[in-house]
Design an enzyme around this catalytic site. Structure first.
Site, short mmCIF file in Angstrom:
data_model
loop_
_atom_site.label_atom_id
_atom_site.label_comp_id
_atom_site.label_asym_id
_atom_site.label_seq_id
_atom_site.Cartn_x
_atom_site.Cartn_y
_atom_site.Cartn_z
N HIS A 1 0.85 -1.22 0.00
CA HIS A 1 0.00 0.00 0.00
C HIS A 1 0.87 1.25 0.00
O HIS A 1 0.45 2.30 0.49
CB HIS A 1 -0.94 0.03 1.21
N SER B 1 14.83 21.10 -16.71
CA SER B 1 13.66 21.92 -16.97
C SER B 1 14.09 23.15 -17.74
O SER B 1 15.17 23.69 -17.51
CB SER B 1 13.02 22.32 -15.65
N LYS C 1 16.03 21.44 -11.69
CA LYS C 1 15.32 20.19 -11.91
C LYS C 1 16.14 19.12 -12.62
O LYS C 1 16.96 19.41 -13.48
CB LYS C 1 14.06 20.45 -12.75
N GLU D 1 9.29 7.98 -16.97
CA GLU D 1 7.92 8.45 -17.20
C GLU D 1 7.42 8.02 -18.58
O GLU D 1 6.25 7.63 -18.74
CB GLU D 1 7.86 9.98 -17.07
#
Ligand code: ARG
Length: 441
Positions: A154, A275, A281, A288
């Site tokens: 979980h 970024s 970043k 992804e």
């Protein structure tokens, strides 16, 4: 040139031709179409349709086409599909004899044959990709058997495990994928050629000989089924979708593990991006995209199942859509497996951060209950007792190993001081969580 102009008076409308043309997609079957055509020509000679001279001309002409064209160059030609390209190009080379090649054959059994040859080759490439990923995961696990991290259920801290045990989970998943792809080969490995358009051929071509020449271990039995069976495509898409689901789950874990909040992993600059706005970043774009492509892959499988579900027996042009789905899935899967392997090979583990998280003594709560069980307490009672200790520790902002457990049961009197040390929790268990080394496949 068309392969079917005779009964038509008009040319097809350009907008329809644009939809009908598949050369942009099936040109990559050049090699397979030529191999299958050469085998067919030999069989036509074998049953007397071609003279030896005609067969030799056809065979040499086909061989030449292969040396003169790449699939990219074929795509730039104006033909309807790869089969039309090959026949027309052969005619330009050797003249009239080329027009005998299509005797007793339809594009329906031809394309099924070409495609099966390609899918068989594709599976062996995917198997190699899965093996390479397997090695990367095995090496990472074996290099870090003593690195502990929390196993989550979980997405909440559950029990500590070794990094090798974490890797073992994905090794198992990808080995099942390997097994599925491997087991599907037997169903791809069937020769449809000789089935004609749907009802077979009027010429007694030796199908067993064609199968041997093309390396198929069986010939199809039903001409109706062979010309419209695309189970092998559905299976590939399904196996690819399942493998991508596994890749996506690994990606999701590592996206989380590499956040500033977790800090378990440092992803390599080889698979991350910056970024355009925020200079600080470092984004996990590779992972992804793997996660996203798993979704797209599911769509390819679903989409093609829907194409198939309402088709009247036997061949329908709808089947032409099989290749776009397949090639897209094949290329995506290979790319994703490579990027994932690179990510695994280049990741740096932050062992201290993982160890600190693994040292959370609440993850030893089950072990405390089991300690009481060994002393004769029923598990449900032991669970309840430790549960109360957990509740009080949380309320007092203490760790489980900081509170006085004797207040909950006198049986804790001889609890060893290092009982809740994470490595002891791990070593107490059998199975893969305490596994030291991973074996390669
Ligand atoms: N390009 C077609 C395909 O991929 C070849 C078969 C065409 N057959 C036909 N009867 N129109 O399915």
């Amino acid at each position: 040139m068309k392969l079917w102009q005779g009964r038509f008076e008009e040319a097809g409308d350009p907008v329809f031709e644009k939809m009908n043309r598949s050369l942009g997609i099936d040109a990559v079957l050049l090699d397979e179409d030529i191999r299958a055509s050469r085998a067919h020509a030999r069989a036509l000679f074998g049953c007397g349709v071609l003279t030896e001279a005609e067969w030799q001309d056809i065979d040499r002409g086909l061989e030449q086409i292969l040396t003169e064209y790449t699939p990219e160059q074929v795509k730039a030609t104006p033909y309807e599909d790869i089969h039309t390209f090959v026949e027309a190009t052969l005619a330009q080379k050797i003249g009239q004899a080329a027009f005998k090649l299509h005797t007793g054959r339809s594009r329906n059994d031809q394309v099924a044959t070409d495609f099966r040859l390609f899918v068989r080759k594709a599976i062996s490439l995917v198997l190699a990709d899965l093996d390479a990923l397997d090695s990367a995961l095995t090496e990472s696990g074996n290099a870090n058997t003593d690195v502990l991290l929390p196993a989550y259920t979980h997405l909440r801290r559950a029990q500590p495990i070794r990094w090798s045990a974490y890797c073992a989970a994905f090794i198992e998943m990808f080995r099942r994928d390997r097994e599925r792809f491997e087991q599907s080969v037997g169903r791809v490995d069937v020769l449809p050629l000789g089935s004609g358009a749907v009802a077979g051929s009027n010429f007694p071509v030796d199908r067993e000989a064609i199968a041997r020449e093309l390396g198929f271990s069986r010939i199809s039995r039903s001409t109706v089924d062979a010309t419209c069976d695309r189970d092998f495509v559905i299976e590939f898409l399904s196996n690819a979708a399942i493998a991508m689901v596994h890749a996506s789950r690994l990606a999701e874990d590592w996206i989380i593990y590499s956040t500033e909040e977790f800090g378990f992993l440092e992803l390599s600059e080889k698979v991350t991006t910056g970024s355009s706005l925020m200079p600080q970043k470092k984004n996990p774009d590779g992972l992804e995209l793997i996660r996203a492509k798993a979704g797209v892959m599911t769509g390819l499988l679903t989409g093609f199942l829907v194409v198939m579900k309402g088709l009247p027996t036997a061949y329908d042009k709808d089947l032409q859509e099989d290749k776009e789905a397949f090639f897209s899935a094949f290329n995506t899967l290979r790319l994703a497996l490579s990027v994932l392997r690179l990510t695994v090979r280049t990741v740096v583990l932050n062992k201290e951060r993982m160890a600190a998280a693994a040292a959370d003594s609440f993850m030893g709560a089950t072990d405390l209950a089991d300690f009481l069980v060994v002393k004769g307490v029923p598990f449900r009672t032991a669970h309840e007792t430790v549960g109360r200790a957990v509740r009080d520790a949380i309320a007092n902002r203490q760790q489980l190993n900081e509170i006085d457990l004797m207040a909950y049961s006198p049986l804790f009197a001889d609890l060893p001081a290092d009982y809740l040390a994470p490595m002891n929790i791990v070593n107490r268990k059998g199975g893969a969580s305490s596994l030291h080394g991973l074996s390669s496949r």
